[in-house]
Write a protein that holds these residues in place. Structure first.
Motif, mmCIF file in Angstrom:
data_model
loop_
_atom_site.group_PDB
_atom_site.id
_atom_site.type_symbol
_atom_site.label_atom_id
_atom_site.label_comp_id
_atom_site.label_asym_id
_atom_site.label_seq_id
_atom_site.Cartn_x
_atom_site.Cartn_y
_atom_site.Cartn_z
ATOM 1 N N ALA A 65 -1.239 20.910 -9.851
ATOM 2 C CA ALA A 65 -1.550 19.606 -10.438
ATOM 3 C C ALA A 65 -1.897 18.655 -9.297
ATOM 4 C CB ALA A 65 -0.357 19.060 -11.227
ATOM 5 N N VAL A 66 -2.223 17.418 -9.666
ATOM 6 C CA VAL A 66 -2.398 16.359 -8.670
ATOM 7 C C VAL A 66 -1.166 15.463 -8.728
ATOM 8 C CG1 VAL A 66 -3.826 14.446 -7.851
ATOM 9 C CG2 VAL A 66 -4.897 16.450 -8.924
ATOM 10 N N TYR A 67 -0.587 15.164 -7.570
ATOM 11 C CA TYR A 67 0.629 14.376 -7.475
ATOM 12 C C TYR A 67 0.305 13.026 -6.839
ATOM 13 C CZ TYR A 67 3.001 18.635 -8.747
ATOM 14 O OH TYR A 67 3.409 19.754 -9.435
ATOM 15 N N PHE A 68 0.790 11.969 -7.484
ATOM 16 C CA PHE A 68 0.538 10.610 -7.015
ATOM 17 C C PHE A 68 1.864 9.926 -6.681
ATOM 18 C CE2 PHE A 68 -3.926 10.025 -7.917
ATOM 19 C CZ PHE A 68 -4.190 10.933 -8.926
ATOM 20 N N CYS A 69 1.937 9.360 -5.500
ATOM 21 C CA CYS A 69 3.036 8.490 -5.127
ATOM 22 C C CYS A 69 2.637 7.057 -5.486
ATOM 23 C CB CYS A 69 3.298 8.616 -3.631
ATOM 24 S SG CYS A 69 4.720 7.726 -3.017
ATOM 25 N N THR A 91 4.410 7.490 2.389
ATOM 26 C CA THR A 91 4.971 6.300 3.032
ATOM 27 C C THR A 91 4.378 5.069 2.381
ATOM 28 O OG1 THR A 91 3.289 6.350 4.757
ATOM 29 C CG2 THR A 91 5.375 7.430 5.253
ATOM 30 N N TYR A 92 5.083 3.967 2.518
ATOM 31 C CA TYR A 92 4.634 2.761 1.821
ATOM 32 C C TYR A 92 4.789 1.524 2.696
ATOM 33 C CZ TYR A 92 9.568 1.681 1.176
ATOM 34 O OH TYR A 92 10.889 1.393 1.398
ATOM 35 N N THR A 93 4.058 0.505 2.303
ATOM 36 C CA THR A 93 4.198 -0.835 2.865
ATOM 37 C C THR A 93 4.381 -1.781 1.694
ATOM 38 O OG1 THR A 93 2.702 -0.301 4.688
ATOM 39 C CG2 THR A 93 3.111 -2.622 4.267
ATOM 40 N N ALA A 94 5.421 -2.607 1.756
ATOM 41 C CA ALA A 94 5.689 -3.508 0.635
ATOM 42 C C ALA A 94 6.290 -4.809 1.137
ATOM 43 C CB ALA A 94 6.634 -2.851 -0.371
ATOM 44 N N THR A 95 6.013 -5.876 0.382
ATOM 45 C CA THR A 95 6.537 -7.187 0.727
ATOM 46 C C THR A 95 8.021 -7.282 0.416
ATOM 47 O OG1 THR A 95 4.387 -8.120 0.151
ATOM 48 C CG2 THR A 95 6.224 -9.653 0.350
ATOM 49 N N GLY A 96 8.408 -6.776 -0.735
ATOM 50 C CA GLY A 96 9.774 -6.910 -1.190
ATOM 51 C C GLY A 96 10.513 -5.599 -1.144
ATOM 52 N N TYR A 97 11.279 -5.361 -2.188
ATOM 53 C CA TYR A 97 12.069 -4.142 -2.298
ATOM 54 C C TYR A 97 11.549 -3.376 -3.519
ATOM 55 C CZ TYR A 97 14.932 -6.651 1.001
ATOM 56 O OH TYR A 97 15.358 -7.347 2.093
ATOM 57 N N SER A 133 0.828 -1.196 0.000
ATOM 58 C CA SER A 133 0.000 0.000 0.000
ATOM 59 C C SER A 133 0.866 1.250 0.000
ATOM 60 C CB SER A 133 -0.930 0.018 1.216
ATOM 61 O OG SER A 133 -0.179 0.125 2.402
ATOM 62 N N VAL A 134 0.255 2.349 -0.393
ATOM 63 C CA VAL A 134 0.901 3.659 -0.396
ATOM 64 C C VAL A 134 -0.016 4.644 0.300
ATOM 65 C CG1 VAL A 134 1.713 5.556 -1.825
ATOM 66 C CG2 VAL A 134 2.175 3.198 -2.527
ATOM 67 N N LYS A 149 14.523 3.621 3.096
ATOM 68 C CA LYS A 149 14.038 2.295 3.487
ATOM 69 C C LYS A 149 13.758 2.231 4.977
ATOM 70 C CE LYS A 149 15.198 -2.610 2.834
ATOM 71 N NZ LYS A 149 15.267 -3.022 4.242
ATOM 72 N N GLU A 150 14.579 2.928 5.780
ATOM 73 C CA GLU A 150 14.421 2.822 7.236
ATOM 74 C C GLU A 150 13.118 3.429 7.725
ATOM 75 O OE1 GLU A 150 16.675 4.440 5.557
ATOM 76 O OE2 GLU A 150 16.885 6.500 6.275
ATOM 77 N N THR A 151 12.623 4.421 6.997
ATOM 78 C CA THR A 151 11.346 5.036 7.375
ATOM 79 C C THR A 151 10.239 4.695 6.380
ATOM 80 O OG1 THR A 151 11.993 7.065 6.223
ATOM 81 C CG2 THR A 151 12.397 6.967 8.605
ATOM 82 N N THR A 152 10.526 3.830 5.428
ATOM 83 C CA THR A 152 9.603 3.461 4.331
ATOM 84 C C THR A 152 8.906 4.695 3.777
ATOM 85 O OG1 THR A 152 7.761 2.895 5.840
ATOM 86 C CG2 THR A 152 9.274 1.133 5.207
ATOM 87 N N SER A 153 9.722 5.680 3.366
ATOM 88 C CA SER A 153 9.157 6.936 2.887
ATOM 89 C C SER A 153 9.779 7.368 1.568
ATOM 90 C CB SER A 153 9.346 8.030 3.941
ATOM 91 O OG SER A 153 10.719 8.309 4.114
ATOM 92 N N PHE A 154 9.067 8.238 0.884
ATOM 93 C CA PHE A 154 9.523 8.773 -0.406
ATOM 94 C C PHE A 154 8.865 10.144 -0.579
ATOM 95 C CE2 PHE A 154 11.794 8.357 -4.199
ATOM 96 C CZ PHE A 154 11.010 8.488 -5.342
#
Lengths: 115, 117
Positions: free
Chosen positions: B86-90, B24-30, B3-4, B68-73
């Protein structure tokens, strides 16, 4: 180079009617996708195809079908439209390597209203 | 599942203001991480991306660092312009997302930015 084209640009459709949204890309990408965009929900994947001849279901596939007869075209069909399918539909394509997607390129969208 | 989560909008700024849109995100892998931008009446365009931890993506004055340590972008720009409205999508792409297409992009809900002159 056109990239990705979608047709029609917009459409008003009576409930119960059948509708096909067209998508064509000229980038020779192996993977193609259909998303719907709804206010407050972002983009949600409807169906995808990682290569010609194969398709798969995304997050919200019910009421939609797709086919991928060749690399360039990826039509989305609503067999019997319902008002909840009112949305903006985006087609996208990318190079898919089996290790996740590279950049996805989006078409301009089709605005569909089902009454 | 993956999820994002990105900050709710709308965000309204004056021209030349500093912009931050949290993601921020949640992911199984990398996963690979992306920011897409949607200008009014148009489709989405890639703004920038990062494919591994500590990578910084940048484009048109926008930057985001894969943490990666904070799972953020988080998306940043030092001085916004009216044309940035505009509209910004992560979004993320997770090759270990076995629940669906391994090429799928998972999007946040979008953040609408309005920049006033």
């Amino acid at each position: 180079i056109a990239g990705i084209t979608q047709a029609p640009t917009s459409q008003i459709l009576a409930a119960g009617r059948r509708m096909t949204l067209r998508c064509t890309q000229d980038m020779r990408h192996n993977a193609m996708y259909w998303y719907r965009q709804d206010l407050g929900l972002g983009l949600r994947l409807i169906h995808y195809s990682n290569t010609a001849g194969t398709t798969g279901k995304g997050e919200v596939p019910d009421g939609y079908s797709v086919s991928r007869a060749n690399t360039d075209d990826f039509p989305l069909t609503l067999a019997s439209a319902v008002p909840s399918q009112t949305s903006v539909y985006f087609c996208a394509s990318s190079v898919y390597s089996g290790r996740g997607t590279d950049t996805q390129y989006f078409g301009p969208g089709t605005r569909l209203t089902v009454l | 599942g993956d999820s994002v989560t990105q900050m709710e909008g709308p965000v309204t700024l004056s021209e030349e203001a500093f912009l931050t849109i949290n993601c921020t995100y949640t992911a199984t892998g990398y996963p690979s991480l992306f920011w897409y931008v949607q200008y009014p009446g148009e489709g989405l365009q890639l703004l920038l991306k990062a494919t591994k931890a500590d990578d910084k993506g940048s484009n048109k004055g926008f930057e985001a660092t894969y943490r990666k340590e904070t799972t953020s972008f988080h998306l940043e720009k030092g001085s916004v312009q009216v044309s940035d409205s505009a509209v910004y999508f992560c979004a993320l792409s997770d090759p270990l997302n076995y629940g669906g297409s391994q090429g799928n992009l998972i999007f946040g809900k979008g953040t609408k930015l309005s920049v006033k002159p």
